[in-house]
Design an enzyme around this catalytic site. Structure first.
Site, PDB file in Angstrom:
ATOM      1  N   GLU A   1       0.844  -1.186   0.000  1.00  0.00           N
ATOM      2  CA  GLU A   1       0.000   0.000   0.000  1.00  0.00           C
ATOM      3  C   GLU A   1       0.882   1.239   0.000  1.00  0.00           C
ATOM      4  O   GLU A   1       1.825   1.294   0.785  1.00  0.00           O
ATOM      5  CB  GLU A   1      -0.916   0.026   1.243  1.00  0.00           C
ATOM      6  CG  GLU A   1      -1.911   1.160   1.162  1.00  0.00           C
ATOM      7  CD  GLU A   1      -2.870   1.233   2.365  1.00  0.00           C
ATOM      8  OE1 GLU A   1      -2.711   0.455   3.302  1.00  0.00           O
ATOM      9  OE2 GLU A   1      -3.745   2.085   2.328  1.00  0.00           O
TER      10      GLU A   1
ATOM     11  N   ALA B   1       1.908  -0.133  10.628  1.00  0.00           N
ATOM     12  CA  ALA B   1       1.666  -1.532  10.302  1.00  0.00           C
ATOM     13  C   ALA B   1       0.795  -1.606   9.065  1.00  0.00           C
ATOM     14  O   ALA B   1       0.306  -0.588   8.590  1.00  0.00           O
ATOM     15  CB  ALA B   1       0.972  -2.238  11.467  1.00  0.00           C
TER      16      ALA B   1
ATOM     17  N   GLU C   1      -2.276  -4.031   6.924  1.00  0.00           N
ATOM     18  CA  GLU C   1      -3.341  -5.012   7.101  1.00  0.00           C
ATOM     19  C   GLU C   1      -3.427  -6.071   6.010  1.00  0.00           C
ATOM     20  O   GLU C   1      -4.515  -6.597   5.750  1.00  0.00           O
ATOM     21  CB  GLU C   1      -4.677  -4.266   7.169  1.00  0.00           C
ATOM     22  CG  GLU C   1      -5.130  -3.600   5.848  1.00  0.00           C
ATOM     23  CD  GLU C   1      -4.769  -2.123   5.698  1.00  0.00           C
ATOM     24  OE1 GLU C   1      -3.821  -1.667   6.374  1.00  0.00           O
ATOM     25  OE2 GLU C   1      -5.423  -1.431   4.902  1.00  0.00           O
TER      26      GLU C   1
ATOM     27  N   HIS D   1      -6.361  -2.148  15.203  1.00  0.00           N
ATOM     28  CA  HIS D   1      -6.599  -1.396  13.962  1.00  0.00           C
ATOM     29  C   HIS D   1      -6.400  -2.294  12.735  1.00  0.00           C
ATOM     30  O   HIS D   1      -7.271  -2.382  11.874  1.00  0.00           O
ATOM     31  CB  HIS D   1      -5.653  -0.195  13.923  1.00  0.00           C
ATOM     32  CG  HIS D   1      -5.756   0.642  12.686  1.00  0.00           C
ATOM     33  ND1 HIS D   1      -6.486   1.800  12.628  1.00  0.00           N
ATOM     34  CD2 HIS D   1      -5.219   0.488  11.453  1.00  0.00           C
ATOM     35  CE1 HIS D   1      -6.397   2.320  11.414  1.00  0.00           C
ATOM     36  NE2 HIS D   1      -5.627   1.547  10.673  1.00  0.00           N
ATOM     37  N   GLU D   2      -5.266  -2.949  12.683  1.00  0.00           N
ATOM     38  CA  GLU D   2      -4.979  -3.769  11.495  1.00  0.00           C
ATOM     39  C   GLU D   2      -5.941  -4.954  11.430  1.00  0.00           C
ATOM     40  O   GLU D   2      -6.402  -5.329  10.360  1.00  0.00           O
ATOM     41  CB  GLU D   2      -3.521  -4.255  11.499  1.00  0.00           C
ATOM     42  CG  GLU D   2      -2.480  -3.149  11.629  1.00  0.00           C
ATOM     43  CD  GLU D   2      -2.625  -2.011  10.648  1.00  0.00           C
ATOM     44  OE1 GLU D   2      -3.152  -2.218   9.534  1.00  0.00           O
ATOM     45  OE2 GLU D   2      -2.229  -0.883  11.011  1.00  0.00           O
TER      46      GLU D   2
ATOM     47  N   HIS E   1      -9.245  -3.894  10.048  1.00  0.00           N
ATOM     48  CA  HIS E   1      -9.229  -3.674   8.598  1.00  0.00           C
ATOM     49  C   HIS E   1      -9.712  -4.903   7.824  1.00  0.00           C
ATOM     50  O   HIS E   1     -10.105  -4.777   6.669  1.00  0.00           O
ATOM     51  CB  HIS E   1      -7.804  -3.358   8.127  1.00  0.00           C
ATOM     52  CG  HIS E   1      -7.465  -1.897   8.080  1.00  0.00           C
ATOM     53  ND1 HIS E   1      -8.310  -0.944   7.569  1.00  0.00           N
ATOM     54  CD2 HIS E   1      -6.325  -1.232   8.447  1.00  0.00           C
ATOM     55  CE1 HIS E   1      -7.710   0.249   7.628  1.00  0.00           C
ATOM     56  NE2 HIS E   1      -6.516   0.106   8.169  1.00  0.00           N
TER      57      HIS E   1
ATOM     58  N   GLU F   1      -9.677   4.061   6.443  1.00  0.00           N
ATOM     59  CA  GLU F   1      -8.832   4.513   7.553  1.00  0.00           C
ATOM     60  C   GLU F   1      -9.627   5.265   8.624  1.00  0.00           C
ATOM     61  O   GLU F   1      -9.439   5.030   9.816  1.00  0.00           O
ATOM     62  CB  GLU F   1      -7.666   5.358   7.038  1.00  0.00           C
ATOM     63  CG  GLU F   1      -6.682   4.578   6.154  1.00  0.00           C
ATOM     64  CD  GLU F   1      -6.099   3.341   6.822  1.00  0.00           C
ATOM     65  OE1 GLU F   1      -6.209   3.202   8.056  1.00  0.00           O
ATOM     66  OE2 GLU F   1      -5.524   2.490   6.097  1.00  0.00           O
TER      67      GLU F   1
HETATM   68  N1  ARG Z   1      -3.045   0.836   5.776  1.00  0.00           N
HETATM   69  C1  ARG Z   1      -2.004   1.045   6.743  1.00  0.00           C
HETATM   70  C2  ARG Z   1      -2.725   1.380   8.029  1.00  0.00           C
HETATM   71  O1  ARG Z   1      -3.133   0.551   8.708  1.00  0.00           O
HETATM   72  C3  ARG Z   1      -1.062   2.117   6.394  1.00  0.00           C
HETATM   73  C4  ARG Z   1      -0.178   1.839   5.243  1.00  0.00           C
HETATM   74  C5  ARG Z   1       0.335   3.068   4.654  1.00  0.00           C
HETATM   75  N2  ARG Z   1       1.459   2.849   3.845  1.00  0.00           N
HETATM   76  C6  ARG Z   1       1.986   3.761   3.033  1.00  0.00           C
HETATM   77  N3  ARG Z   1       3.035   3.452   2.394  1.00  0.00           N
HETATM   78  N4  ARG Z   1       1.498   4.935   2.863  1.00  0.00           N
HETATM   79  O2  ARG Z   1      -3.049   2.447   8.365  1.00  0.00           O
HETATM   80 ZN    ZN Z   2      -5.264   1.693   8.686  1.00  0.00          ZN
END
Ligand code: ARG
Ligand code: ZN
Length: 894
Positions: free
Chosen positions: A127, A268, A270, A303-304, A307, A326
């Protein structure tokens, strides 16, 4: 090096994908230096999309294409075009298989996006757009494929091979290599792909879901950390249960894995069935992690995990919708933490963070709506606005709907959109459809940037017992949005009488309420008047209880009224907020006129709270903590960095002097609960208590110590040294160290140096604790700090390649030490600009984040503005800066 000028991506240009990928079979021949990635993609034309020119356009960056075949026919070079970002295959059929083979270089990947090395292991971060650094793909969240993954690697170096979903089989191969196959039954976007390879230890547990399915839980870490994972595992199980109980969501695979890695750009990730975590949010023991670290782990693990439903089963259509997953998931983890550790204290921590980071962002050059409409580099939009303000929007909707209707609305959301890639609009529509409410006006919160200001006034008609509250709302312009319209929001309030008791809250024309307490009013207009009737005395309004909307609320309270709220408001958040306002008033007056002593009423209110034996110590620790320097700065037109620091320190000295006995008494009363460590044997007589109650006691105790060490006599010094030396928890040890480090640049400097050396020697082998050692020095307000930070940049344990270490030194200094960072000669600015320039070619995502303190340059005096601006211009003039930096510099300079 980047050549062309980066171009923005716009929400209004969104088009559904022309092609879909149903299945992706990937094979990784893993090696740190050179990895080969083979992909077989089942592709078909999207019936729901407009037909383009007939060619297929795949994303791919930093890939060396070795082979390409369409339906088993090797493609000749005339049939495809490769450039820096794409692979275009001309004239493809409506349904076909595309096979590619590429070479990539994990060891050279310093950006930590895609496949990279962390210590001795290989891992991925996809991501938002990292997947395209591993293979050619439609790397966008609305393309969801079933993945089957084969991992091949050296069996000794990489005995553990992990990917998403279920393990299918394993084989030993000739030449000391081995293979593992994984299959994920759930279609997913490429950003949720992950793989990990390494020599990892594992701890195991299991969880039985509400419907009786057994889920294996595996936590992976470097072998030396295996005894530090118990808290993360317990947090995971608590989160799994909580999601069943509060949202009816069960886990959907038979295996859930978390891997702790030492090199990670964010908190982290997910990835489906295989979360990858910054080790900071997994590893903890009482000796190495503070109470805050423990809380951070529980919240990030939750949190993770959350998700899996809010992000994975239902994902985002495009990255403008990032807050869909988010904002909602942050709201869910905040509520989880509130249930675990205490609702008021959790809410206060969340509000503090929102005010300290999100409000300034929303008032500065980087301000953007929760659903942005344009970006150059999406990594720049993983912001506190998308995350924390996004969570506030969900919280307000939950409040407007009430618990039953909100649950019905989330049930509808999960049922209606499972398996889809959707938008924030789809989310709000579910809120409406399940409740019958009209949220048309509420949608402005997603589109308009900026923090609304509520100006409130009141008058009292004693004869009638009527209290009239007038509320006006407005929002200042933000970049690209000169005009704002009023927003719909819940305003929770209560009315307090002279004896501190709650009065009935009855609006004119309504029957008498059942009893006193909190009422939720709804604001929609630029100006609204509420008339409360049937009152026997003029009330003090307790406004914005629970911080019911992310706004700045102003009300002309007298000091006496704030003191009353601070002592008696039954709403903990409002009580804390009253204390903050009172302290802010005193402090801002001291900024203007140094040497003004605080009003006796302030000291009395403070003493009363300190002596309050009824209230939760954790809440008192919040009530008695002064507003931060950055929060105070945000309240001024032009931030007076030195004045604020001086005033805040002076007030702390005055409190410490005036209330020395009270502080000491409370300190000792609380410290008695802690186990004692025999310094020589380093063994404790009892296990440290990690319950929320014990954490609250330590918080209040260490707050007392912090005040006392502002005016340390020999007795206080001895006490601080003893706490440092005999602490059974990192919370207490670091609080002791924080106290002692104040002695740097005094004639007792050797006590500070001794403690720092001792701390280093104890913990030089533990990276996460060493991060604290760097950070605590970078945050010291003593004048010598800039020089020390420069020395620490050359320290053997500093590494520009490790984001945690970079944040703990450069980030802690620039964002956590306003008075030294803003030194009048510009030395702090120069240091940050140099380090950002050094980091940008290596890790642009991190470089762009670190730069943030400089982007607020317009808030400072003319001379600092000139210095800050010069550093920003200097960065912009460099050749080949990243799109990440290009975008941020453009926003704050133009
Ligand atoms: N989705 C992740 C979270 O739990 C964040 C990942 C963001 N990574 C990035 N390279 N921008 O919030
Ligand atoms: Zn997140």
């Amino acid at each position: 090096m980047y050549r062309d000028t980066p171009k923005p991506t716009r929400l209004e240009d969104y088009q559904p994908p022309e092609f879909l990928i149903d299945r992706a079979e990937l094979r990784f021949d893993l090696d740190a230096v050179e990895t080969l990635v083979s992909a077989a993609l089942e592709i078909r034309r999207n019936p729901a999309a407009k037909r383009g020119d007939g060619s297929l356009r795949l994303d791919g960056e930093q890939l060396e294409l070795l082979e390409i075949a369409l339906d088993d026919r090797a493609l000749p070079p005339v049939e495809y075009v490769v450039d820096e970002r794409t692979l275009v295959v001309q004239r493809v059929p409506d349904r076909f298989q595309l096979r590619t083979r590429v070479r990539i270089h994990p060891a050279a990947n310093t950006a930590l996006e895609g496949l990279y090395i962390s210590g001795d292991m290989l891992c991925t971060q996809c991501e938002a757009e990292g997947f395209r650094r591993m293979t050619y793909f439609l790397d966008r969240p609305d393309v969801m494929a079933r993945f089957a993954v084969t991992l091949v690697a050296d069996a000794t170096r990489y005995p553990v091979l992990l990917s998403n979903g279920n393990p299918i089989d394993q084989e030993t191969l000739p030449g000391g290599r081995h293979l593992a196959r994984w299959e994920d039954p759930f279609p997913k976007p490429s950003y949720l792909f992950a793989l990990v390879a390494g020599d990892l230890a594992r701890i195991e547990d299991s969880f039985t879901t509400a419907s009786g399915r057994e889920v294996a839980l595996h936590l992976y870490m470097e072998p030396r950390n295996r005894d530090k994972c118990g808290h993360a595992m317990r947090s995971l199980k608590a989160a799994m249960r909580w999601d069943e109980e509060h949202y009816g969501r069960e886990y959907d695979l038979d295996l859930f894995m978390i891997v702790a890695v030492s090199h990670f750009n964010m908190g982290a990730m997910e990835n489906k069935g295989l979360n990858v975590f910054n080790a900071k949010y997994v590893l903890a023991s009482p000796e190495t992690a503070t109470d805050q670290d423990f809380a951070g782990i529980a919240s990030v693990v939750a949190h993770e995990y959350f998700h899996n439903w809010t992000g994975n089963r239902i994902t985002c259509r495009d990255w403008f919708q990032l807050s869909l997953k988010e904002g909602f998931t942050v709201f869910r983890d905040q509520e989880f933490s509130a249930d675990q550790g205490g609702r008021d204290v959790q809410r206060i921590a969340d509000v503090r963070a929102l005010r300290a980071r999100q409000f300034p962002e929303d008032a500065g050059p980087m301000a953007h709506p929760v659903r942005p409409s344009s970006y150059i580099e999406i990594n720049n939009f993983y912001t506190t606005t998308v995350y924390e303000k996004g969570a506030e929007l969900v919280r307000m909707q939950a409040r407007l709907l009430g618990p039953e209707r909100f649950r019905a609305a989330t049930d509808l959301y999960f049922q209606r959109h499972d398996g889809q890639a959707v938008t924030t609009e789809d989310f709000v529509r579910c809120m409406e459809d399940a409740s019958g409410l009209d949220l048309t006006q509420f949608r402005r919160w997603y589109e308009q940037a900026g923090t609304p200001v509520l100006e409130c006034t009141a008058d009292w008609e004693a004869g009638q017992g009527t209290y009239r509250l007038e509320v006006r709302q407005h929002t200042d312009p933000t970049p690209g949005q000169p005009e704002k319209s009023p927003r719909h929001m819940p305003l929770a309030l209560g009315l307090i009488g002279t004896d501190g008791r709650e009065l009935p809250v009855q609006l004119a024309g309504e029957p008498a309420p059942i009893g006193p307490g909190t009422r939720v009013l709804e604001l929609r207009e630029a100006r609204q008047v509420f008339e409360f009737v049937g009152l026997s005395e003029r009330p003090v309004p307790s406004l914005l209880r629970g911080f019911s909307a992310p706004v700045k609320l102003r009300f002309p309270y007298s000091d006496e009224e704030l003191t009353r709220l601070m002592a008696a408001d039954p709403d903990g958040v409002a009580r804390w907020n009253a204390a903050q306002q009172l302290a802010e008033r005193v402090l801002l007056a001291m900024v203007v006129t140094p040497d003004t002593p605080p009003p006796q009423a302030f000291i009395d209110a403070f003493a009363a709270a300190l002596g309050d034996q009824e209230a939760d110590p954790a809440l008192l620790a919040e009530v008695l903590a002064l507003p931060s320097e950055s929060y105070l700065g945000d309240q001024m037109q032009a931030v007076d960095v030195d004045g604020i620091h001086r005033a805040r320190e002076a007030l702390m000295v005055q409190v410490a002097t005036a209330l020395r006995a009270d502080l000491l008494e409370r300190y000792h009363a609380l410290h008695r609960f802690e186990p004692v460590t025999d310094q020589a044997a380093a063994s404790t007589d009892r296990e440290p208590d990690l319950s929320p109650a014990a954490m609250g006691r330590r918080a209040l105790k260490n707050l007392c110590l912090g005040y006392l060490m502002r005016a340390p006599d020999d007795a206080v010094l001895a006490l601080c040294q003893r706490q440092y030396a005999t602490a059974a928890t990192m919370t207490d040890r670091i609080a002791g160290l924080r106290g002692l480090i104040r002695l740097r640049d005094t004639d007792q400097a050797e006590l500070a140096e001794q403690a720092l050396t001792d701390f280093y020697q104890r913990w030089s082998q533990d990276a996460l604790v060493l991060d604290k050692w760097f950070a605590i020095q970078a945050q010291a307000s003593a004048p010598g700090t800039l020089g020390r930070v420069k020395q620490l940049l050359r320290h053997a344990n500093f590494s520009i390649g490790n984001p945690n270490r970079v944040r703990s030194l450069i980030g802690a200094f620039a964002a956590g030490n306003p008075v030294c960072f803003h030194a009048a000669d510009g030395g702090g600015y120069r240091l940050l600009a140099e380090q950002v320039a050094r980091l940008d070619p290596l890790n642009p995502q991190l470089a762009s984040r670190l730069l943030h303190p400089l982007t607020q340059w317009r808030r400072h005096d003319a001379s600092r503005q000139a210095l800050m601006r010069a550093e920003l211009e200097g960065l912009r003039a460099r050749d080949g800066i990243s799109p990440d930096l290009f975008e941020v510099l453009g926003k704050c300079l133009d």
